[in-house]
Design an enzyme around this catalytic site. Structure first.
Site, PDB file in Angstrom:
ATOM      1  N   HIS A  48      51.130   5.687  -3.835  1.00 64.46           N
ATOM      2  CA  HIS A  48      52.268   6.600  -3.705  1.00 64.46           C
ATOM      3  C   HIS A  48      51.770   8.034  -3.751  1.00 64.46           C
ATOM      4  O   HIS A  48      52.530   8.961  -4.018  1.00 64.46           O
ATOM      5  CB  HIS A  48      53.285   6.395  -4.818  1.00 64.46           C
ATOM      6  CG  HIS A  48      53.645   4.970  -5.032  1.00 64.46           C
ATOM      7  ND1 HIS A  48      52.947   4.160  -5.898  1.00 64.46           N
ATOM      8  CD2 HIS A  48      54.607   4.208  -4.478  1.00 64.46           C
ATOM      9  CE1 HIS A  48      53.485   2.954  -5.873  1.00 64.46           C
ATOM     10  NE2 HIS A  48      54.486   2.943  -5.024  1.00 64.46           N
ATOM     11  N   GLY A 105      33.745  12.516  30.200  1.00 65.07           N
ATOM     12  CA  GLY A 105      32.515  13.099  29.652  1.00 65.07           C
ATOM     13  C   GLY A 105      31.713  12.054  28.907  1.00 65.07           C
ATOM     14  O   GLY A 105      30.488  11.953  29.059  1.00 65.07           O
ATOM     15  N   THR A 139      35.715   3.757  35.080  1.00 58.17           N
ATOM     16  CA  THR A 139      35.724   4.072  36.499  1.00 58.17           C
ATOM     17  C   THR A 139      34.427   4.721  36.917  1.00 58.17           C
ATOM     18  O   THR A 139      33.785   4.331  37.892  1.00 58.17           O
ATOM     19  CB  THR A 139      36.865   5.076  36.796  1.00 58.17           C
ATOM     20  OG1 THR A 139      38.013   4.681  36.062  1.00 58.17           O
ATOM     21  CG2 THR A 139      37.178   5.114  38.259  1.00 58.17           C
ATOM     22  N   SER A 140      34.023   5.731  36.171  1.00 60.16           N
ATOM     23  CA  SER A 140      32.844   6.480  36.586  1.00 60.16           C
ATOM     24  C   SER A 140      31.610   5.585  36.513  1.00 60.16           C
ATOM     25  O   SER A 140      30.726   5.684  37.355  1.00 60.16           O
ATOM     26  CB  SER A 140      32.666   7.729  35.718  1.00 60.16           C
ATOM     27  OG  SER A 140      32.360   7.362  34.386  1.00 60.16           O
ATOM     28  N   ARG A 179      46.837   5.802  41.906  1.00 59.79           N
ATOM     29  CA  ARG A 179      45.384   5.669  41.882  1.00 59.79           C
ATOM     30  C   ARG A 179      44.847   6.330  40.618  1.00 59.79           C
ATOM     31  O   ARG A 179      44.128   5.731  39.847  1.00 59.79           O
ATOM     32  CB  ARG A 179      44.743   6.326  43.105  1.00 59.79           C
ATOM     33  CG  ARG A 179      44.730   5.428  44.336  1.00 59.79           C
ATOM     34  CD  ARG A 179      43.534   5.753  45.210  1.00 59.79           C
ATOM     35  NE  ARG A 179      42.287   5.488  44.517  1.00 59.79           N
ATOM     36  CZ  ARG A 179      41.595   6.360  43.795  1.00 59.79           C
ATOM     37  NH1 ARG A 179      41.996   7.595  43.669  1.00 59.79           N
ATOM     38  NH2 ARG A 179      40.481   6.004  43.189  1.00 59.79           N
ATOM     39  N   ALA A 202      37.756  15.861  37.186  1.00 59.18           N
ATOM     40  CA  ALA A 202      36.543  15.783  36.368  1.00 59.18           C
ATOM     41  C   ALA A 202      35.421  15.042  37.101  1.00 59.18           C
ATOM     42  O   ALA A 202      34.249  15.417  37.011  1.00 59.18           O
ATOM     43  CB  ALA A 202      36.852  15.085  35.041  1.00 59.18           C
TER      44      ALA A 202
END
Lengths: 570, 570
Positions: A217, A396, A438-439, A537, A551
């Site tokens: 608490h 990144g 994806t990259s 997409r 990016a």
């Protein structure tokens, strides 16, 4: 922040009603709590647990065969009234007497105590079992001063199983007292929690700090420290508990790693790896450990570790079947262990024989990829930020992981004597495998496809490079189903390939041709700020990314410039 | 904030290792994912699911009998590589072909697609099933543009059961395509999430606002609005989904209310009450609904609602047994429904006959309690703040609830003609019952005990008041096991009672005596700032509350002054 509520006054009772509706198979609602919705035999000891709300699954989530018979729920962080405890308990009574289990807090001691007195006066045999597992709230030689926290789960599970096994009230009480005496918990908190409807948190923990021993608490802990890496936190929690290892201990332990609310499962699993290691190093055997959320504190971030020093009797009850909304033990579908499998090592360690010239080209390619990896590591946060505007912000991270893995694989391939084509191919595979996403898929495919235009036998020509670039672009466009204008890396890759091919066809030297292509590619990447992502997409179909470049297009141009600068070196 | 981690690079793989260790009964780890640890028959269609990490229990928590055969895990928020997908899938293959299930994201489409091509080329029959349930990510007439979110759970559960039932790959694929086509999800988010090791959240939602349709990786939603009350949020979510009700719909639906990470169970249960009401109003029958965390987003706060429009076949597979770490269906222990119970109404509506004088006193007492309730409501936040310094911050809430309930009960008793003793007694019971907690138990007992010195027959005398006060103090000290100096309400109550008794014994008028007692009590309450709470009795044994008065002592003095001021009125 507690964001979902109507009138905060009825938060706890509404939550209980919703819970009872979802889990109608296990429980049925009564005023002030829930009872099992399934029949129990006449004469069975009834285990009734409870306390304040805001700690789900404590306590209603523990009701069902093999565990509690009923739970009493107070308001958020407030003990239920003696009236409520007595009411729910009367309904749960099956003639075998009652064990009332609760964490030891002043309010609960009073209300459960008053209720027990009232029920005794009505002729019902009632015992109270206040749980006192929190080592941060009192010294080891005064356990009666300690609060009850996540040890509730283990103690209630054990008494629940004892009652289910048909033990009488004296015996159930004896088992419960023993389980509590052998159960210890230690925890940390990273943030405070907010009561429903409150504008401010009940308390706060400074950013990057943690309250050690802080109560469920928000009761003050025993100290404050910087947030520790997971392995060190694991050692801190385990060592504190091991310091109270009883003399008569078999070395077999029940273990519960409990999340307080906003500390997520994946964090708990990471911590578990360290905890398990330290416990095993101490020679302990872990019996059916539990990792999850069992006694929470609204949206507090933090966790606690509970150990119960088992003997044969306690282990039997800890492992017995239970079927409650949250705590479940035992199989639903009969199974047999699967046959063992062996995973073949996946690292490629031998390569086709290569000429010295191709090996030299391979070394050069490995060097280029190593520099790309350095650049990506430096740019990781910037790329992540750009990506977060339209997608999931992982660009990144993916580029850094992928390029680093590619550089490492290329270095190893060079050391193993691989030629240019093999070096570029394994680099591509490593990139795809480590980066995922994806990259990763696109860059892995791009490099591997590019490598098909090279050879392990002859020296790389500018024409090979241009041919490889074109093949690579075609493969990327096919896999990504993207074309110029879709706001993807194709927007900077296609101009790059077109310019490179043109320049080389004109007889321009590779370094000059590459740098011209990189210049055009960079300009095109910047132009993607004017584009709207293609519906579906990209992960977004909003216009939030308008005004920001893509990016993937930016990182591709960045890699192109990096390579160009190296090719220009004397 | 993701607080527990070591090197963020290995967060996802370490979490998976910890998970696999805890759930060794269900799964075993392989490179890139987990397989069932239990045997499956040769020739069974293998269901392999997966995607990025950070969404636990998606996807590893869905592996086990009745659901998936294996899960592939990428890095945090990144699709697993095609290499990983192919590797895990090969190990899961039992000769019956493979169904690959994943949420539709560009990276997953690429990597699962590439893996499927690779496996097909190796002679394994593979079908891909991209889930597209998120109505916020594309229009209804272009479901192929939509992302996959919590609908994953329902679609995978259904195909898992279909495979378990022995359907062949064509049939499992057909069922999966149908389940996906009939599954829709809509969600909101209240806060962003933080990648492990990141200093800043991936994105943020302004305080008191919510992103409507925001994706599970923070992909932008369709709009932003103020946070809605639970009932309105329920209507928003349900109505959006009902707008896509298919024509050929039986009215039976699978429903999943999913928490994203930091939105807690109790909030979900509160929301569920509203959702269930709107769905039932729309004439729908809810089939085995699920409320919990199934597809999370690290520490994001928010939730989503999923509906699957069932037909007979889908319902059969949705309800079939499953035994995975998180999604479990079916009983462990055989049970029968409990016999019905009836709860007697607990409100007291008739009182002992009272004299007019005592009724007048009762009315006066009810008036005093009503004013105390007003004062407590005003002081609620201040009392909560003082209490949070040493305890759980619920004191203001408890006093407000208790006094309001007491005032209401007293008002009703007066209306029913109750005398002074009865009015005070029912007020005490109502206070204890509604407030719960420490203060509820003590105040309830205090008022009820005080009432024993009064009568429903004769007028209240100052001596009655003093005698009642003393009895009340004695009862409170016995229940709370507290004495002067323990930093509890006794520190201001005892001086009050002592002074009141002295003054009345001296013949001072009640109003003057009371006010002098209230003055002494207030001074004593302030003095509690100098005290350290007694170890174990208070919820804290630290010195954090040093320099701050005890909330219970302060509120008692406040009530004493309130009554004093009224007694002084002409």
């Amino acid at each position: 922040m507690t964001c979902i509520h109507d009138d905060p006054e009825v938060f706890a009772t509404t939550a209980l009603a919703g819970f009872a509706s979802v889990y109608a198979r296990n429980v049925r609602p009564v005023t002030g709590g829930v009872l099992r919705s399934t029949a129990t035999p006449e004469g069975k000891v009834a285990v009734v647990v409870g306390g304040g709300s805001g700690h789900y699954p404590a306590f209603a989530g523990f009701v069902g065969p093999g565990l509690a018979d009923a739970a009493v729920a107070g308001d958020v962080f407030a003990s239920p009234s003696a009236h409520s405890v007595a009411h729910v308990t009367r309904l749960a009574h099956r003639g075998g007497g009652i064990l009332l289990g609760f964490g030891k807090y002043a309010g609960d001691v009073m209300n459960f105590g008053l209720a027990a007195e009232r029920l005794q006066s009505e002729g019902i045999d009632v015992r109270i079992l206040p749980v006192t597992d929190d080592v941060a709230s009192g010294p080891a030689d005064k356990p009666e001063l300690r609060r009850g926290v996540a040890g509730d789960l283990v103690v209630f599970k054990i008494v629940g199983a004892a009652a289910e096994a048909g033990l009488n009230l004296d015996e159930v009480e004896r088992v419960g007292i023993k389980a509590n005496a052998r159960t210890v918990t230690f925890g940390v908190a990273f943030t405070g929690c907010t009561l429903p409807g409150a504008k401010q948190p009940l308390f706060t923990v400074p950013t990057q700090r943690m309250g050690i021993g802080l109560g469920i608490h928000g009761e003050p802990g025993i100290s404050e420290d910087n947030v520790l890496p997971a392995k060190e936190l694991a050692a801190l929690l385990v060592n504190k508990l091991l310091s109270e290892r009883p003399a008569n201990c078999s070395g077999r332990v029940a273990v519960v790693l409990n999340g307080l609310g906003c500390t997520k499962y994946e964090e708990l699993f990471v911590l578990w790896v360290g905890i398990e290691a330290v416990l095993k190093q101490a020679g302990l055997t872990l019996v059916q450990p539990e990792v999850g959320e069992f006694v929470t504190s609204l949206d507090m971030a933090g966790c606690s570790l509970t150990i119960t020093w088992l003997d044969e009797e306690l282990e039997k009850f800890w492992c017995a079947p239970a079927d409650t909304p949250v705590m479940r033990r035992g199989a639903i579908i009969p199974t047999e262990p699967a046959a063992p499998i062996s995973e073949a090592s996946q690292e490629i360690t031998s390569f086709p024989a290569a000429t010295a010239a191709s090996q030299a080209n391979g070394k050069c390619i490995a060097g280029l990829i190593a520099e790309i990896a350095d650049v990506m590591r430096t740019a990781e946060n910037d790329l992540g930020r750009i990506d977060a505007l339209a997608g999931d912000g992982d660009h990144g991270m993916g580029m850094t992981r992928g390029s680093a893995a590619a550089a490492e694989a290329a270095r190893k391939a060079v050391a193993a004597g691989a030629g240019a084509a093999s070096v570029l191919a394994v680099a591509g595979d490593a990139w795809a495998d480590r980066a995922g996403g994806t990259s990763g898929a696109l860059w892995g495919l791009a490099l591997r496809t590019w490598s098909t235009a090279l050879s392990d036998q002859r020296e790389v020509t500018p024409q090979d490079v241009a041919k490889g670039a074109q093949a690579s672009l075609d493969a990327v466009k096919r896999l990504g189903r993207a074309k110029i204008g879709d706001k993807t890396l194709v927007d900077s890759f296609e101009p790059f390939v077109v310019t490179l091919s043109e320049q080389i066809a004109k007889g321009v030297a590779l370094n000059a041709a590459w740098n011209e292509a990189a210049r055009v590619s960079t300009a095109a990447a910047e132009q993607t700020a004017q584009l709207t992502p293609k519906l579906g997409r990209a992960r977004s179909h909003t216009t939030r990314s308008l005004g920001h470049p893509d990016a993937g297009a930016v990182s591709l141009a960045m890699c192109a410039r990096t390579v160009g600068a190296i090719l220009d070196r004397p």
